[in-house]
Design a protein around this motif. Structure first.
Motif, PDB file in Angstrom:
ATOM      1  N   LYS A  56      -6.040   1.657  17.273  1.00 49.24           N
ATOM      2  CA  LYS A  56      -4.835   1.515  18.105  1.00 49.24           C
ATOM      3  C   LYS A  56      -5.015   0.419  19.153  1.00 49.24           C
ATOM      4  CE  LYS A  56      -2.224   4.156  21.571  1.00 49.24           C
ATOM      5  NZ  LYS A  56      -2.098   5.475  22.252  1.00 49.24           N
ATOM      6  N   GLN A  57      -6.239   0.223  19.608  1.00 47.86           N
ATOM      7  CA  GLN A  57      -6.497  -0.675  20.731  1.00 47.86           C
ATOM      8  C   GLN A  57      -6.116  -2.132  20.470  1.00 47.86           C
ATOM      9  OE1 GLN A  57      -7.293   0.294  23.862  1.00 47.86           O
ATOM     10  NE2 GLN A  57      -7.011   2.359  23.003  1.00 47.86           N
ATOM     11  N   PRO A  58      -6.378  -2.712  19.287  1.00 47.47           N
ATOM     12  CA  PRO A  58      -5.945  -4.106  19.063  1.00 47.47           C
ATOM     13  C   PRO A  58      -4.437  -4.291  19.227  1.00 47.47           C
ATOM     14  CG  PRO A  58      -7.548  -3.473  17.415  1.00 47.47           C
ATOM     15  CD  PRO A  58      -7.208  -2.219  18.169  1.00 47.47           C
ATOM     16  N   PHE A  59      -3.653  -3.296  18.808  1.00 40.86           N
ATOM     17  CA  PHE A  59      -2.201  -3.389  18.980  1.00 40.86           C
ATOM     18  C   PHE A  59      -1.826  -3.314  20.464  1.00 40.86           C
ATOM     19  CE2 PHE A  59      -2.636  -1.440  14.681  1.00 40.86           C
ATOM     20  CZ  PHE A  59      -2.113  -2.501  13.957  1.00 40.86           C
ATOM     21  N   LEU A  60      -2.511  -2.439  21.183  1.00 40.67           N
ATOM     22  CA  LEU A  60      -2.248  -2.343  22.619  1.00 40.67           C
ATOM     23  C   LEU A  60      -2.610  -3.643  23.325  1.00 40.67           C
ATOM     24  CD1 LEU A  60      -3.491   1.277  23.480  1.00 40.67           C
ATOM     25  CD2 LEU A  60      -1.144   0.489  23.136  1.00 40.67           C
ATOM     26  N   ARG A  61      -3.693  -4.280  22.885  1.00 35.87           N
ATOM     27  CA  ARG A  61      -4.081  -5.558  23.507  1.00 35.87           C
ATOM     28  C   ARG A  61      -3.062  -6.650  23.198  1.00 35.87           C
ATOM     29  NH1 ARG A  61      -9.293  -3.888  21.988  1.00 35.87           N
ATOM     30  NH2 ARG A  61      -9.405  -5.306  20.197  1.00 35.87           N
ATOM     31  N   ALA A  62      -2.575  -6.667  21.974  1.00 38.07           N
ATOM     32  CA  ALA A  62      -1.547  -7.661  21.629  1.00 38.07           C
ATOM     33  C   ALA A  62      -0.296  -7.466  22.477  1.00 38.07           C
ATOM     34  CB  ALA A  62      -1.201  -7.556  20.145  1.00 38.07           C
ATOM     35  N   ASP A  63       0.092  -6.220  22.671  1.00 36.75           N
ATOM     36  CA  ASP A  63       1.256  -5.927  23.511  1.00 36.75           C
ATOM     37  C   ASP A  63       0.979  -6.310  24.961  1.00 36.75           C
ATOM     38  OD1 ASP A  63       3.908  -4.565  23.980  1.00 36.75           O
ATOM     39  OD2 ASP A  63       2.638  -3.277  25.226  1.00 36.75           O
ATOM     40  N   ARG A  64      -0.226  -6.000  25.436  1.00 35.22           N
ATOM     41  CA  ARG A  64      -0.587  -6.322  26.821  1.00 35.22           C
ATOM     42  C   ARG A  64      -0.571  -7.835  27.050  1.00 35.22           C
ATOM     43  NH1 ARG A  64      -1.248  -4.371  32.116  1.00 35.22           N
ATOM     44  NH2 ARG A  64      -2.757  -5.682  33.176  1.00 35.22           N
ATOM     45  N   ILE A  65      -1.148  -8.588  26.132  1.00 34.35           N
ATOM     46  CA  ILE A  65      -1.167 -10.048  26.268  1.00 34.35           C
ATOM     47  C   ILE A  65       0.262 -10.590  26.349  1.00 34.35           C
ATOM     48  CG2 ILE A  65      -1.718 -12.203  25.071  1.00 34.35           C
ATOM     49  CD1 ILE A  65      -4.246 -10.812  24.032  1.00 34.35           C
ATOM     50  N   ALA A  66       1.127 -10.078  25.472  1.00 31.87           N
ATOM     51  CA  ALA A  66       2.525 -10.533  25.478  1.00 31.87           C
ATOM     52  C   ALA A  66       3.215 -10.166  26.783  1.00 31.87           C
ATOM     53  CB  ALA A  66       3.275  -9.930  24.294  1.00 31.87           C
ATOM     54  N   LYS A  67       2.948  -8.969  27.299  1.00 28.16           N
ATOM     55  CA  LYS A  67       3.549  -8.548  28.558  1.00 28.16           C
ATOM     56  C   LYS A  67       3.044  -9.406  29.723  1.00 28.16           C
ATOM     57  CE  LYS A  67       4.680  -3.711  27.601  1.00 28.16           C
ATOM     58  NZ  LYS A  67       4.337  -2.290  27.892  1.00 28.16           N
ATOM     59  N   VAL A  68       1.747  -9.688  29.728  1.00 27.73           N
ATOM     60  CA  VAL A  68       1.183 -10.532  30.790  1.00 27.73           C
ATOM     61  C   VAL A  68       1.824 -11.920  30.754  1.00 27.73           C
ATOM     62  CG1 VAL A  68      -0.908 -11.715  31.570  1.00 27.73           C
ATOM     63  CG2 VAL A  68      -0.996  -9.287  30.972  1.00 27.73           C
ATOM     64  N   LYS A  69       1.946 -12.477  29.559  1.00 23.84           N
ATOM     65  CA  LYS A  69       2.573 -13.801  29.428  1.00 23.84           C
ATOM     66  C   LYS A  69       4.006 -13.776  29.951  1.00 23.84           C
ATOM     67  CE  LYS A  69      -0.102 -15.527  25.478  1.00 23.84           C
ATOM     68  NZ  LYS A  69      -0.048 -15.952  24.066  1.00 23.84           N
ATOM     69  N   THR A  70       4.742 -12.722  29.602  1.00 27.17           N
ATOM     70  CA  THR A  70       6.139 -12.628  30.036  1.00 27.17           C
ATOM     71  C   THR A  70       6.224 -12.464  31.552  1.00 27.17           C
ATOM     72  OG1 THR A  70       6.727 -11.589  27.928  1.00 27.17           O
ATOM     73  CG2 THR A  70       8.300 -11.365  29.730  1.00 27.17           C
ATOM     74  N   THR A  71       5.391 -11.593  32.097  1.00 29.02           N
ATOM     75  CA  THR A  71       5.409 -11.349  33.545  1.00 29.02           C
ATOM     76  C   THR A  71       5.053 -12.603  34.325  1.00 29.02           C
ATOM     77  OG1 THR A  71       4.838  -9.005  33.232  1.00 29.02           O
ATOM     78  CG2 THR A  71       4.410  -9.961  35.403  1.00 29.02           C
ATOM     79  N   VAL A  72       3.973 -13.269  33.920  1.00 28.79           N
ATOM     80  CA  VAL A  72       3.529 -14.474  34.628  1.00 28.79           C
ATOM     81  C   VAL A  72       4.551 -15.593  34.462  1.00 28.79           C
ATOM     82  CG1 VAL A  72       1.735 -16.254  34.706  1.00 28.79           C
ATOM     83  CG2 VAL A  72       1.105 -13.845  34.485  1.00 28.79           C
ATOM     84  N   THR A  73       5.150 -15.690  33.292  1.00 27.00           N
ATOM     85  CA  THR A  73       6.192 -16.710  33.079  1.00 27.00           C
ATOM     86  C   THR A  73       7.352 -16.504  34.044  1.00 27.00           C
ATOM     87  OG1 THR A  73       5.635 -17.010  30.735  1.00 27.00           O
ATOM     88  CG2 THR A  73       7.870 -17.614  31.426  1.00 27.00           C
ATOM     89  N   LYS A  74       7.797 -15.268  34.186  1.00 31.71           N
ATOM     90  CA  LYS A  74       8.917 -14.982  35.090  1.00 31.71           C
ATOM     91  C   LYS A  74       8.547 -15.284  36.535  1.00 31.71           C
ATOM     92  CE  LYS A  74      11.141 -11.437  32.238  1.00 31.71           C
ATOM     93  NZ  LYS A  74      11.528 -10.005  32.147  1.00 31.71           N
ATOM     94  N   LEU A  75       7.334 -14.899  36.950  1.00 30.68           N
ATOM     95  CA  LEU A  75       6.908 -15.177  38.321  1.00 30.68           C
ATOM     96  C   LEU A  75       6.796 -16.678  38.557  1.00 30.68           C
ATOM     97  CD1 LEU A  75       4.186 -12.413  38.894  1.00 30.68           C
ATOM     98  CD2 LEU A  75       6.367 -12.649  40.108  1.00 30.68           C
TER      99      LEU A  75
END
Length: 429
Positions: free
Chosen positions: A118-137
């Protein structure tokens, strides 16, 4: 006429105002900020450690329980405690081994591996969320900095306007009135207050960005707005059925992570069903006997046996454990359904907003900004020719700058929505 030419030049400025700075000043572009945030995210390290922990647990859970050793002094006479007196007196060494029910060991290993995967999928989601959050900021900081530059350019114009109004008011041939001078000074003060507020907002946003990338968040950003690209465009998102949208998000990592939870939960059902099977134990014992009082040899004794339980009363234990595991599995499937519905709703809403912003951006670019520029120039020309009102010239100039800031906000929000849409359209690991 110099002021008129200056006003006309500023009125045709583009949305983003270039700022000439020292070539040595470091710039923080969007790609660099996102890359730093992903590299420095401790959550990803914790996820890898969690995966390794589950992998180790999988190996441990598939191993048999440790065997048990027993040492027994059996049947010693209490009158003499002599090992020779009675024939049944023994020194016994025993070993026993328990075997878990059915396929418990292999199923336990299977479940731990499923949780690890399960963890690789969670990491992929986390990376995408971090990219989205930092992009917005990053885009919010960009908006603040560019708004400041637009207003600073407007402030320089108002400084000239104040000087011109004062000169005209004090001149015997001037047509300016005292209220024109006061109005120009008032608008200059308002611009200063607005700049202070924007700088405060910029510092706040930089502090939020620094949580992800550190002190480099205080760096100046480039003057050009980055152009993000949509992974897929939906022309009429409001009319697309949910099933079609589900096809776009069904491979999203957060859904794949939930699939792993479902698999692990299904394995829990199989584990619970092992409770209907007996648990076995095997034991071996070796008993040593001393010679009898006459010196005759006594034979040592050996025994072997098995024990097992019989799950007869299953109504309140095994049946309920299996039922509980099945309910938990169904709850995981329902959780996936809710996540999918939320992703679909967010995707639909994101594209609806994006389509509307595209319409507004075109309206500002093709009509509103050119009209505001023409109005501002006409009002200033009329005032300089003593044929217009000073207040109207000021209002027109302020309205034009506000329109440019609004157009910038539309462009920024459009990029933020594209970043959000790309996160929702994410697939794979």
């Amino acid at each position: 006429m110099k002021l008129l030419r200056r006003m006309a030049y500023l009125s045709v400025l583009t949305v983003v105002v270039p700022n000439v700075v020292n070539a040595q000043e470091p710039l923080l572009n969007l790609q660099e900020a996102v890359s730093i945030a992903v590299q420095e995210d401790p959550w990803l390290t914790a996820s890898k450690q969690t995966q390794e922990a589950f992998a180790s647990e999988a190996i441990a859970s598939s191993s048999l329980p440790d065997p048990q050793i027993s040492l027994t002094a059996a049947s010693f006479p209490v009158d003499s405690f002599s090992s020779r007196q009675e024939g049944m007196t023994q020194l016994v060494v025993g070993v026993s081994q328990t075997f878990p029910r059915g396929d418990t060991l292999s199923l336990s290993r299977k479940q731990k591996n499923q949780l690890a995967q399960k963890q690789p999928f969670l990491r992929a989601d986390r990376i995408a969320k971090v990219k989205t959050t930092v992009t917005k900021l990053w885009l919010d900081v960009f908006f603040s900095q560019q708004s400041i530059r637009l207003i600073e350019s407007d402030r320089a114009l108002f400084e000239q306007l104040v000087s011109t109004a004062k000169a005209s008011y004090t001149s015997t041939e001037g047509k300016a009135r005292q209220q024109d001078v006061i109005r120009a000074q008032l608008e200059l003060t308002r611009l200063d207050d607005r700049l202070t507020s924007l700088r405060q907002k910029e510092e706040q946003l930089q502090s939020e960005l620094s949580e992800w990338i550190g002190v480099i968040a205080k760096s100046r950003l480039p003057d050009d707005l980055p152009s993000l690209t949509l992974k897929k465009t939906l022309l009429s998102p409001s009319t697309i059925p949910n099933q079609a949208l589900y096809e776009l998000i069904k491979e999203h990592p957060v859904l794949q992570a939930t699939d792993q939870d479902i698999l692990a939960s299904e394995t829990s059902v199989e584990l619970a069903q092992q409770g209907y099977k007996p648990q076995w134990s095997a034991n071996l014992k070796y008993g040593h006997r001393n010679d009898d009082p006459s010196g005759n040899d006594r034979a040592d004794l050996f025994s072997a046996g098995v024990t097992f339980d019989i799950p007869l009363f299953t109504d309140n234990k095994q049946d309920e454990q299996v039922r509980s595991a099945k309910y938990k599995t169904e709850a995981k499937r329902t959780e996936k359904l809710l996540i999918a519905r939320q992703l679909i709703a967010n995707l639909r809403n994101t594209f609806v907003q994006l389509n509307r912003l595209n319409e507004r951006a075109a309206l500002y670019r093709e009509e509103l900004l050119p009209q505001m520029s023409a109005q501002s120039e006409a009002a200033l020309t009329a005032y300089n020719n003593d044929d217009g009102d000073f207040a109207e010239a000021v209002r027109s100039q302020i309205a034009e700058v506000n329109a440019k800031i609004d157009a910038l906000a539309i462009a920024i929000n459009r990029q933020k929505l594209i970043a959000e849409a790309n996160y929702l359209l994410l697939s794979g690991v």
